[in-house]
Design an enzyme around this catalytic site. Structure first.
Site, PDB file in Angstrom:
ATOM      1  N   ASP A  44       0.814  -1.220   0.000  1.00 23.78           N
ATOM      2  CA  ASP A  44       0.000   0.000   0.000  1.00 23.78           C
ATOM      3  C   ASP A  44       0.849   1.273   0.000  1.00 23.78           C
ATOM      4  O   ASP A  44       1.837   1.369   0.735  1.00 23.78           O
ATOM      5  CB  ASP A  44      -0.870  -0.031   1.273  1.00 23.78           C
ATOM      6  CG  ASP A  44      -1.866   1.097   1.366  1.00 23.78           C
ATOM      7  OD1 ASP A  44      -2.823   1.096   0.585  1.00 23.78           O
ATOM      8  OD2 ASP A  44      -1.675   1.988   2.220  1.00 23.78           O
ATOM      9  N   GLU A  59       1.717  -0.258  -4.880  1.00 20.18           N
ATOM     10  CA  GLU A  59       0.771   0.816  -5.207  1.00 20.18           C
ATOM     11  C   GLU A  59       1.501   2.147  -5.192  1.00 20.18           C
ATOM     12  O   GLU A  59       1.877   2.643  -4.137  1.00 20.18           O
ATOM     13  CB  GLU A  59      -0.382   0.877  -4.201  1.00 20.18           C
ATOM     14  CG  GLU A  59      -1.423   1.900  -4.638  1.00 20.18           C
ATOM     15  CD  GLU A  59      -2.242   2.527  -3.510  1.00 20.18           C
ATOM     16  OE1 GLU A  59      -3.379   2.918  -3.770  1.00 20.18           O
ATOM     17  OE2 GLU A  59      -1.732   2.651  -2.380  1.00 20.18           O
TER      18      GLU A  59
HETATM   19  C1  GLC Z   1      -4.151   3.284  -0.436  1.00 21.47           C
HETATM   20  C2  GLC Z   1      -5.435   2.507  -0.337  1.00 21.47           C
HETATM   21  C3  GLC Z   1      -6.513   3.415   0.173  1.00 21.47           C
HETATM   22  C4  GLC Z   1      -6.110   3.907   1.536  1.00 21.47           C
HETATM   23  C5  GLC Z   1      -4.729   4.568   1.498  1.00 21.47           C
HETATM   24  C6  GLC Z   1      -4.176   4.743   2.879  1.00 21.47           C
HETATM   25  O1  GLC Z   1      -4.218   4.281  -1.399  1.00 21.47           O
HETATM   26  O2  GLC Z   1      -5.748   1.927  -1.552  1.00 21.47           O
HETATM   27  O3  GLC Z   1      -7.762   2.785   0.224  1.00 21.47           O
HETATM   28  O4  GLC Z   1      -7.051   4.823   2.012  1.00 21.47           O
HETATM   29  O5  GLC Z   1      -3.790   3.797   0.804  1.00 21.47           O
HETATM   30  O6  GLC Z   1      -3.785   3.520   3.412  1.00 21.47           O
END
Ligand code: GLC
Length: 529
Positions: free
Chosen positions: A202, A266
């Site tokens: 994440d 991500e």
């Molecule tokens: C990422 C997740 C999102 C979350 C953020 C903070 O972007 O996909 O849903 O709110 O991280 O953890």
């Protein structure tokens, strides 16, 4: 010659947002035993791996992305034993399981943060990012939270501010501290030991911030209506150079386990900067740094063709591509493009070169569900209301079956945590399984074709062109000489096709409606040439 591609190259990933997939205990929130009962849906669909968004113990300030214990299961989702059963059941069906790993921050209720905030001299003080107030007593600098407001919150007890890229309840870990790094890498080992097949990591672009706390420059392109977080350019809070070394360390941990465990990152970054997340020679990084660029590219043939060419050209040697069309943070595909073009988008996603990720519900064309202001759950929408930033509309429960109460998502008497979409009596999995013209049938056919045709899963891509609404490219499998041509009409006009364009393997329209000379608006074809 045997195919040497790994499962995460050949396969297709399906994202489950566990709160909204399947409830098994009637509390209106989906859970792990619920997912287990729906694994056969994933098998019927034909995907290879399931990525499950966080299910760890959490106060749910950000619905699980605020982790209070990295090694457990929140009671709302079940138990660790439920997880082990789910993992075994998935493996028994040949499905890989990818967990969501949240390294940037923890919950403010995590014991580490509780200790850290207890006093300035606590041994865990330096596990998070604490700074003195600015001379006027305000936040240390102008950094902003992604979810609105300053990225700093004052702790009155110790008189310092803590940094949070997201909510105040999501304090950022200090990855410059070697003890944090060891503790967090151990979290990977904990789940790898249990047998998971990989992680989606994440918010990796947020892992480090400038140590000197330099102010972020103003964003001259910001205007009212855009997220307040974009008032500054995140030059000193995003994509800092130290992150690559940590990604390489995560990779060394996963690589020390047998069985091709995969790391997916991500990072919402421009293409050139994203490429660094594949790692460097001798220090590999993510197998798949998520490529989100289809989400922000206009749905026009020229623009998409240009994106495909730029992305392919930017890949480092050996870097494997991947494509994403939706997730729990973004508006639903069918709401962005309409149902007809969502079918074309499905064909695009599943015929491009690179690993596709499908977000739950896209396979039945789920649409954004408007949430009345007094029912909003998403903390982002609550903190920054009215700009359309809220993510609830894309997170509503899966409609499984019109014949079951609450579409089969939860018990008849339960209140689902977000409402079912108003169309659940007609748009649901059971109905679409019976309908050969449904979105589900199209996804299943595309996934079957991708499995049957190495040209689609591991072949090269060539002749990418976009003009006048029509996007085309070829996929080639050198060992067998197989050559497929994909034609997608993203526009409103019917396009005339050349004679002898090939034999149709699959269309987004019912076969009876396809005509070898014409490509209608919102029609997509896979041809053998
Ligand atoms: C990422 C997740 C999102 C979350 C953020 C903070 O972007 O996909 O849903 O709110 O991280 O953890």
């Amino acid at each position: 010659m045997p195919d040497t591609h790994a499962w995460w190259q050949r396969g297709v990933i399906y994202q489950v947002y566990p709160r909204s997939f399947q409830d098994s205990d009637g509390d209106g929130v989906g859970d792990l035993p619920g997912i287990l009962t729906r694994l056969d849906h994933l098998v019927a669909l034909g995907v290879d791996a399931v990525w499950i968004s966080p299910f760890y113990p959490s106060p749910m300030a950000d619905f699980g992305y605020d982790v209070a214990d990295h090694r457990g299961v929140d009671p709302v989702f079940g138990t660790l034993a439920d997880f082990d059963r789910l993992l075994a059941a998935a493996h028994a069906r040949g499905l890989r399981v990818i967990l969501d790993y949240v390294p940037n921050h923890t919950s403010d209720c995590h014991p580490w943060f509780q200790e850290s905030r207890a006093s300035r001299r606590n041994p865990k003080r330096d596990w998070y990012i604490w700074r003195d107030p600015a001379p006027d007593g305000g936040p240390p600098n102008n950094w902003l939270s992604e979810f609105g407001g300053p990225a700093w919150t004052l702790d009155p007890t110790t008189g310092q501010y803590w940094y949070h890229a997201y909510l105040p309840q999501q304090p950022d870990l200090n990855w410059r501290n070697p003890a944090v790094r060891e503790a967090m890498l151990d979290v990977l080992r904990f789940w790898l030991d249990r047998g998971v097949d990989g992680f989606r990591v994440d918010a990796i672009h947020h892992l480090f911030e400038d140590e000197r706390l330099r102010a972020n420059p103003p964003n001259l392109d910001w205007r009212p209506g855009l997220s307040p977080a974009r008032r500054v350019i995140r030059a000193h809070t995003m994509d800092q150079p130290e992150v690559q070394e940590v990604v390489a360390a995560m990779r060394r941990v996963t690589d020390s386990y047998p069985g091709n465990r995969a790391l997916i990152g991500e990072a919402y970054l421009p293409i050139e900067r994203l490429m660094a997340y594949y790692g460097a020679d001798g220090a590999p990084g993510f197998h798949l740094p998520f490529n989100f660029h289809l989400l922000s590219t206009p749905w026009e043939a020229e623009a998409v063709a240009d994106l495909i060419r730029r992305y392919e050209a930017a890949l480092p040697p050996g870097g494997w591509p991947n494509w994403v069309l939706g997730n729990h943070d973004r508006a639903r595909l069918a709401s962005r493009l309409g149902q007809a073009q969502a079918r074309v988008a499905a064909m695009l996603l599943l015929t491009l070169r690179g690993t596709p990720t499908i977000y739950q519900g896209e396979e039945i064309g789920m649409e954004d569900v408007p949430i009345p202001p007094d029912s909003v759950q998403d903390p982002w929408e609550r903190r920054v209301p009215g700009l359309g930033l809220g993510r609830d509309p894309a997170r509503t429960p899966m409609p499984w079956d019109a014949a079951a109460p609450q579409a089969g998502f939860t018990a008849a008497a339960a209140l689902p945590w977000l409402p079912l979409g108003p169309d659940w009596t007609t748009r649901n999995v059971a109905a679409q399984q019976r309908d050969p013209g449904s979105m589900f049938a199209l996804y299943r056919a595309l996934l079957a074709l991708r499995r049957a045709e190495p040209a689609l899963s591991v072949g090269a891509i060539a002749a990418v062109a976009g003009e006048g609404g029509m996007l085309c490219y070829e996929r080639l499998h050198a060992p067998t000489g197989r050559r497929l041509r994909i034609l997608l009409n993203l526009g409103l006009e019917t396009q005339r096709l050349e004679d002898g364009g090939g034999r149709v393997l699959l269309s987004t329209l019912p076969v009876a409606e396809t005509n070898p000379r014409w490509l209608r608006s919102a029609e997509g074809l896979v041809l053998v040439v």
